[in-house]
Design an enzyme around this catalytic site. Structure first.
Site, PDB file in Angstrom:
ATOM      1  N   GLY A   1      24.318  23.048  66.587  1.00 32.36           N
ATOM      2  CA  GLY A   1      24.841  23.726  65.392  1.00 32.36           C
ATOM      3  C   GLY A   1      23.950  23.564  64.185  1.00 32.36           C
ATOM      4  O   GLY A   1      23.011  24.334  63.962  1.00 32.36           O
ATOM      5  N   ARG A   2      24.193  22.509  63.413  1.00 34.91           N
ATOM      6  CA  ARG A   2      23.505  22.359  62.123  1.00 34.91           C
ATOM      7  C   ARG A   2      21.975  22.352  62.193  1.00 34.91           C
ATOM      8  O   ARG A   2      21.331  22.911  61.290  1.00 34.91           O
ATOM      9  CB  ARG A   2      24.055  21.126  61.391  1.00 34.91           C
TER      10      ARG A   2
ATOM     11  N   LYS B   1      36.909  27.229  73.516  1.00 33.71           N
ATOM     12  CA  LYS B   1      36.236  26.152  72.792  1.00 33.71           C
ATOM     13  C   LYS B   1      37.265  25.234  72.145  1.00 33.71           C
ATOM     14  O   LYS B   1      38.294  25.699  71.668  1.00 33.71           O
ATOM     15  CB  LYS B   1      35.315  26.745  71.705  1.00 33.71           C
TER      16      LYS B   1
ATOM     17  N   ARG C   1      21.039  16.073  68.660  1.00 28.54           N
ATOM     18  CA  ARG C   1      19.900  16.267  67.761  1.00 28.54           C
ATOM     19  C   ARG C   1      18.549  16.111  68.440  1.00 28.54           C
ATOM     20  O   ARG C   1      17.533  16.522  67.887  1.00 28.54           O
ATOM     21  CB  ARG C   1      19.969  15.248  66.590  1.00 28.54           C
TER      22      ARG C   1
ATOM     23  N   ASP D   1      29.278  20.292  72.543  1.00 24.92           N
ATOM     24  CA  ASP D   1      28.502  20.266  71.308  1.00 24.92           C
ATOM     25  C   ASP D   1      29.044  19.195  70.377  1.00 24.92           C
ATOM     26  O   ASP D   1      30.105  18.623  70.612  1.00 24.92           O
ATOM     27  CB  ASP D   1      28.420  21.657  70.629  1.00 24.92           C
ATOM     28  N   GLY D   2      28.252  18.920  69.327  1.00 18.65           N
ATOM     29  CA  GLY D   2      28.667  17.940  68.320  1.00 18.65           C
ATOM     30  C   GLY D   2      27.662  16.807  68.200  1.00 18.65           C
ATOM     31  O   GLY D   2      27.705  15.859  68.981  1.00 18.65           O
ATOM     32  N   GLY D   3      26.725  16.943  67.269  1.00 22.49           N
ATOM     33  CA  GLY D   3      25.816  15.838  66.971  1.00 22.49           C
ATOM     34  C   GLY D   3      24.628  15.703  67.916  1.00 22.49           C
ATOM     35  O   GLY D   3      23.975  14.663  67.910  1.00 22.49           O
TER      36      GLY D   3
ATOM     37  N   HIS E   1      34.357  20.553  67.068  1.00 24.79           N
ATOM     38  CA  HIS E   1      33.921  21.424  65.959  1.00 24.79           C
ATOM     39  C   HIS E   1      33.196  20.631  64.867  1.00 24.79           C
ATOM     40  O   HIS E   1      33.324  20.967  63.683  1.00 24.79           O
ATOM     41  CB  HIS E   1      35.104  22.161  65.335  1.00 24.79           C
TER      42      HIS E   1
ATOM     43  N   SER F   1      34.453  20.256  72.562  1.00 22.55           N
ATOM     44  CA  SER F   1      33.943  20.208  71.184  1.00 22.55           C
ATOM     45  C   SER F   1      35.035  19.746  70.243  1.00 22.55           C
ATOM     46  O   SER F   1      36.208  20.070  70.438  1.00 22.55           O
ATOM     47  CB  SER F   1      33.498  21.620  70.777  1.00 22.55           C
TER      48      SER F   1
END
Ligand SMILES: Cc1cc2nc3c(=O)[nH]c(=O)nc-3n(C[C@H](O)[C@H](O)[C@H](O)COP(=O)(O)O)c2cc1C
Length: 253
Positions: A199-200, A121, A180, A176-178, A145, A143
């Site tokens: 993630g979030r 990663k 939504r 990944d990253g943002g 992160h 990514s």
């Protein structure tokens, strides 16, 4: 799910188990990061495919021991974060310390040592991708992160074209990253990703409505993805193509 396990136990009691069950029900994968959950085996027993990723701890003996523990717990894949040579930070606050840059030769040793597929990663350049292939990676995750390593990193979709060219279909690429919405995921697929990490939003779903909330996050994104695929004439995820993305900005007014 991306590796975002650290805050989960503080969000809800038995949060990690709830997330594992929700992801299993939604047909998704679970990724756990630092610190490695103490109940990793219990999470694996839920039946969700689980990836444990590791930062390159400066104490390499400890790193190798933890990798062996994760394997013994039955994880599906083992991951190494190649870009966390100085740990991670949020804004100017260090979140994880005690790391040191990992060498290509060390990644090759880890690949030899483990009996699971290896995911690397933090790939963000064609050079990284080339080295990951040389290390024997079975999967790469493009990514930054969530920008928790260094400032001014590109977004994965800004570097995907060059990376896809180097990988040339040899191994799967995850980003990944943002991401939504289902529309975001379709863009990642059109750029050549085989899967997308979330993630979030997993944390928000858990905080809002526990196990059901996490399942809803994944299910709603999947529904949006299906809807957008239908509207753009994409029959299956692997046939998403760049023709569905506008590359020029048209302004009619
Ligand atoms: C609170 C928090 C903890 C994280 N912990 C890890 C970790 O241990 N290992 C890792 O590889 N990435 C970690 N990440 C990065 C996420 O896995 C992911 O790459 C990033 O959040 C981008 O995805 P998102 O925009 O969907 O949140 C963490 C991110 C956050 C916000």
């Amino acid at each position: 799910m991306s590796s975002i396990s650290a805050p989960i136990p503080q969000i809800q009691e038995n949060g990690l188990l709830k997330v594992a069950r929700a992801l299993k029900e939604a047909g998704s994968m679970m990724w756990t990061g630092s610190p490695m959950p103490a109940n990793l085996r219990e999470l694996v027993e839920v039946g969700v495919p689980l990836v444990q990723t590791f930062k390159p701890l400066a104490d390499r003996d400890k790193l190798l021991k933890m990798i062996s523990q994760a394997e013994a717990a039955g994880v599906t894949w083992v991951g190494v974060e190649i870009d966390a040579g100085q740990g991670t930070k949020i804004l100017d606050k260090s979140m994880v310390t005690g790391c040191s840059p990992i060498l290509l030769s060390e990644l090759k040793e880890i690949k030899q040592m483990i009996n699971r597929p290896l995911v690397l990663k933090g790939i963000l350049s064609p050079w990284d991708a080339d080295k990951a292939l040389e290390a024997g990676a079975d999967v790469i995750m493009v990514s930054n992160h969530g920008a928790h390593t260094i400032d001014y990193l590109p977004h994965p979709l800004e570097v995907m074209d060059e990376i896809v060219k180097i990988v040339a279909g040899q191994i799967p690429i995850i980003v990944d990253g943002g991401f939504r919405r289902g529309t975001d995921i379709l863009k990642a697929l059109a750029f050549g990703a085989q899967a997308v990490g979330i993630g979030r939003p997993i944390l928000y779903g858990l905080a809002a409505a526990g196990q059901e909330g996490v399942k809803t996050v994944i299910n709603e994104m999947a529904e949006e993805l299906k809807r957008t695929m239908t509207m753009t004439g994409v029959r299956n995820p692997s046939s998403a193509h760049r023709g569905i993305i506008l590359t020029k900005y048209f302004c009619l007014f």
